[in-house]
Design an enzyme around this catalytic site. Structure first.
Site, PDB file in Angstrom:
ATOM      1  N   LYS B 109      15.092   1.055   9.244  1.00 19.49           N
ATOM      2  CA  LYS B 109      13.680   0.819   8.969  1.00 19.49           C
ATOM      3  C   LYS B 109      12.925   1.978   9.595  1.00 19.49           C
ATOM      4  O   LYS B 109      12.938   2.142  10.821  1.00 19.49           O
ATOM      5  CB  LYS B 109      13.186  -0.503   9.568  1.00 19.49           C
ATOM      6  CG  LYS B 109      11.677  -0.652   9.413  1.00 19.49           C
ATOM      7  CD  LYS B 109      11.100  -1.907  10.041  1.00 19.49           C
ATOM      8  CE  LYS B 109       9.577  -1.789  10.082  1.00 19.49           C
ATOM      9  NZ  LYS B 109       8.943  -2.916  10.773  1.00 19.49           N
ATOM     10  N   GLY B 170       0.787  -7.106  14.243  1.00 21.98           N
ATOM     11  CA  GLY B 170       0.417  -8.065  15.265  1.00 21.98           C
ATOM     12  C   GLY B 170      -0.962  -8.672  15.105  1.00 21.98           C
ATOM     13  O   GLY B 170      -1.374  -9.489  15.924  1.00 21.98           O
ATOM     14  N   ALA B 196       4.250  -6.581   8.216  1.00 16.18           N
ATOM     15  CA  ALA B 196       3.122  -6.519   9.149  1.00 16.18           C
ATOM     16  C   ALA B 196       1.889  -7.232   8.616  1.00 16.18           C
ATOM     17  O   ALA B 196       1.517  -7.090   7.453  1.00 16.18           O
ATOM     18  CB  ALA B 196       2.740  -5.086   9.515  1.00 16.18           C
ATOM     19  N   GLY B 197       1.273  -8.002   9.505  1.00 16.62           N
ATOM     20  CA  GLY B 197       0.013  -8.668   9.200  1.00 16.62           C
ATOM     21  C   GLY B 197       0.119 -10.161   9.008  1.00 16.62           C
ATOM     22  O   GLY B 197      -0.876 -10.873   9.150  1.00 16.62           O
ATOM     23  N   ALA B 218       7.547 -10.658  12.552  1.00 20.41           N
ATOM     24  CA  ALA B 218       8.110 -10.855  13.886  1.00 20.41           C
ATOM     25  C   ALA B 218       7.190 -11.739  14.717  1.00 20.41           C
ATOM     26  O   ALA B 218       7.466 -12.923  14.926  1.00 20.41           O
ATOM     27  CB  ALA B 218       8.338  -9.516  14.580  1.00 20.41           C
ATOM     28  N   THR B 219       6.054 -11.181  15.151  1.00 23.41           N
ATOM     29  CA  THR B 219       5.228 -11.917  16.110  1.00 23.41           C
ATOM     30  C   THR B 219       4.680 -13.222  15.552  1.00 23.41           C
ATOM     31  O   THR B 219       4.426 -14.138  16.324  1.00 23.41           O
ATOM     32  CB  THR B 219       4.052 -11.051  16.610  1.00 23.41           C
ATOM     33  OG1 THR B 219       3.329 -10.557  15.505  1.00 23.41           O
ATOM     34  CG2 THR B 219       4.552  -9.903  17.451  1.00 23.41           C
TER      35      THR B 219
END
Lengths: 270, 270, 270, 270
Positions: B109, B170, B196-197, B218-219
């Site tokens: 990645k 994040g 992301a987002g 992820a987060t």
């Protein structure tokens, strides 16, 4: 453990456990066979049926509607008569009473529609009809607009749930004012079921994330190109949104936040 | 029949079947045990790991990251090294090469980050690094902004997928410009994975409905109050959105549309 | 006192005061007379003209474009040649050089368009062409996407302004990602002029509130039913948004806040 | 010619021309001098004042409110008493009657507020109070939610205007459901004045573009850092939005549209 098992996290309306948080409508289905496939794929335990058209099965469409009752019985799905097509308090109350006799249930999805163009609820007539029906012993689930104060009034007169719209019936626009829906769910002491406006699966997930206890939809499934596939999508979306609502989502941030802290990074000696 | 069975509708990247359309990141997890529970609940088959921090396990956090490799191996999840924390083409390329040696995989990645405040991709450096790594035999999955033209350039230099952001890393803001994501998925001939987002389940469902082939997050899971529950929600959301994307949703309409036609209504003689 | 007087709050690009923060384009006008009315009503001091079509006045439309130069001269509006229709660095640079000779100005609105369907900027070619033109002595105002990092790169190579899009050219969709525009204006040390996407007056006001120093639009005025009226609306919108941006707006609040405190209320003795 | 001249395009309520489409509230002003500056900069011709607090000038704040009446008289601005702070039909009706006697006007901005947390209108009480006041000879301008059906009911009982909210009072969130506001303006035969929710100038312009005949706001100006500057911005925004609403905006398009046609382009022979 985390679960969406309906035996441990069921929707309860008026003391009765409903086997799924996805409530289906039957309008718009091309035929009974496609409707059956969609209902099965949705996993629904509660499905609305238009009483007025059932009782007057004088056209092919109405005859099909009459067939819906038999279908729901075979599938073990609880039927929820509605007062669709009622434009006055008197019509709605009378229709509910006929439904009780004809269908043997005191549950009713109450619709008092202002006009046949907007199909929006008439807020004044809705409260009046709900009050009358509750006093008459009905378990009333009213289709309402997204006004938090009207939702409170409906709860005050004894409705067993409130069912605010996300957007106009059949529009597929999703939830136009999420803040209103959230204000309703935060304040309500009865189940809140989002009713009308759902277009696709993410709309249904969002409704649950906003705190709704269930989602009611019809055309988003029945008029989709592949109704059973969309019904399956909606079932997963409602479960997903329910899980997410209870999982404590991360806050929205203006600006980025690295998932990892920078310490301990490999020194590339560049 | 309708299905989200991964054996019949798998994500395929560079000719390799991935066992789930939900790709996970590992950043932000409180500890390995919670991460393990979340990974299992997510059903993921591909998970990113930061190479730079793994190789330099000189802090407790880095040691934990090193433990992630063992964890993924035990769980049978394919590890995808990333170049997180790289702010130049040279850093990113060197990190990818180290990862290939250390981890025995040519998949990477690719992140070339413009600065440590916005964490946004550097569009020029990204294309340059992707081009170099593809020529060097890597299977490159680049983290990019939501510009359809940049996505095309990345595909032109041979990337195996493109991974546009929905919102800053994040931020949990969801998909800020759905039209851009849709433009990317409509034009792409390689898999598009939203990266992301994502903040909650409906964001992930929406990504899939916009035509994405997968979602990387992820987060949204690791920093949720109940990571495993949110991971479960995300798994269902991705499946739900995939189903909905293929079910032919109803069009959005300005104005209502009754689900049932008015003919055949019961005459209440009011 | 508060003012939008252009003598006290002018737009300054490359050390030159521009007499209005509304920059106009000329494309899409039905005829020169309507264009003249619209330009006057807009109050603009800077207006783009397509060089390629001017220089080749072999069709009626191109002849009309040639007439635009005379019109701008009569109205005392500074002409800004653009490189519309250029799909490569080489085309754009050559067109800018021809414009400099033909029009006697080193200012250029730089467009390097990726393709004739999306009309989106090519991010890589744009930076390359901007760099070349700045080195060649041009005052470069590049039409770019809404990526904050690309805007920074354009500033780094010496552009006199950056002109991010709100939405695709001619779409009238407004500003699809206000956060990106705000990130650009917060970071920029050169003027930011929103370019493309404006559909109506509130879009232009919003652009200014997000911190833009000016707004560039064409079809929103030239293709409106009443171009001069819409041009007047846009002029007021840009002034309004500029004032609002400097007035310190109230914060957004989740929840109501009474404008008056309850003390001292008349006791109605009810 | 195009114009926002109030002599040729005035707001007319109950047969009376109002000299501006921007209606101001007085709540939230730090002191009378700042309020005066803001009112002058706004150009307003109609301004609301809370009757209950005026009549009971027993606190410094109430004494200031009493001073507002004198201020409006000096500025030649028509005063519109409101029933702010009334939580029942009886309170609202009595307050309106007191205002008529005290202020010598039969005009009233009717508020029947459901509770002091949401500050949302009570839909049922609002219609009841409006009906009573109209029968009693009042010119009633009700503050209502954004439900198109409730707006119709208020019009049916004889209200001289309807004033739907864009968002909760003091929230500054703008217009949360533009479709509802547009549905109200399309159907109304009396003036529609957006009331509550405005945060900045583009919100006011949008209200007018949606077809509103005027905008009422208070805290967006009185609590801004520079109230007079924001008042000026709001005046221009309302004029701008009014012009744009009548100028026939371009349609929204999914996809780009070049402002110029490609024919007649200069052949660069590249």
């Amino acid at each position: 453990m985390t679960t969406t098992d309906t035996t441990t996290d069921p929707l309860v309306v008026a003391g009765t456990e409903i086997g799924s948080r996805l409530v289906m409508g039957t309008g718009g289905a091309a035929n009974l066979l496609l409707l059956q496939d969609a209902l099965v794929a949705s996993g629904t335990g509660l499905t609305t049926v238009a009483l007025r058209r059932v009782a007057a099965a004088t056209t092919p469409e109405a005859a099909r509607d009459a067939g819906i009752w038999g279908l729901l019985e075979r599938l073990g799905i609880r039927a929820l008569p509605n007062t669709a097509g009622c434009f006055s308090v008197r019509e709605a109350v009378l229709t509910a009473q006929l439904a009780r006799e004809a269908c043997g249930t005191s549950w009713v999805k109450l619709e008092v529609i202002a006009d046949d163009v907007t199909l929006l609820p008439d807020p004044l007539g809705l409260v009046e009809a709900a009050d009358m029906l509750v006093r008459d012993g009905f378990v009333v689930l009213p289709y309402t607009n997204d006004d938090p104060i009207l939702a409170r009034r409906l709860e005050d007169v004894g409705c067993a749930a409130v069912m605010p719209l996300g957007a106009p019936i059949g529009s597929g626009l999703g939830i136009l004012n999420p803040r209103n829906i959230e204000a309703i769910t935060h304040a309500a002491r009865v189940p809140v079921i989002l009713d009308a406006g759902i277009g696709t699966a993410s709309d249904a997930a969002l409704a649950m994330e906003l705190g709704c206890d269930g989602v009611l939809l019809a055309t988003a499934v029945t008029r989709a190109e592949d109704p059973a596939r969309m019904a399956h999508a909606m079932r997963l979306a409602v479960e997903s949104g329910r899980l997410a609502a209870g999982a404590g989502r991360i806050p929205r941030r203006e600006g980025a936040l690295a998932s990892s802290t920078p310490e301990g990074r490999l020194d590339l000696a560049l």
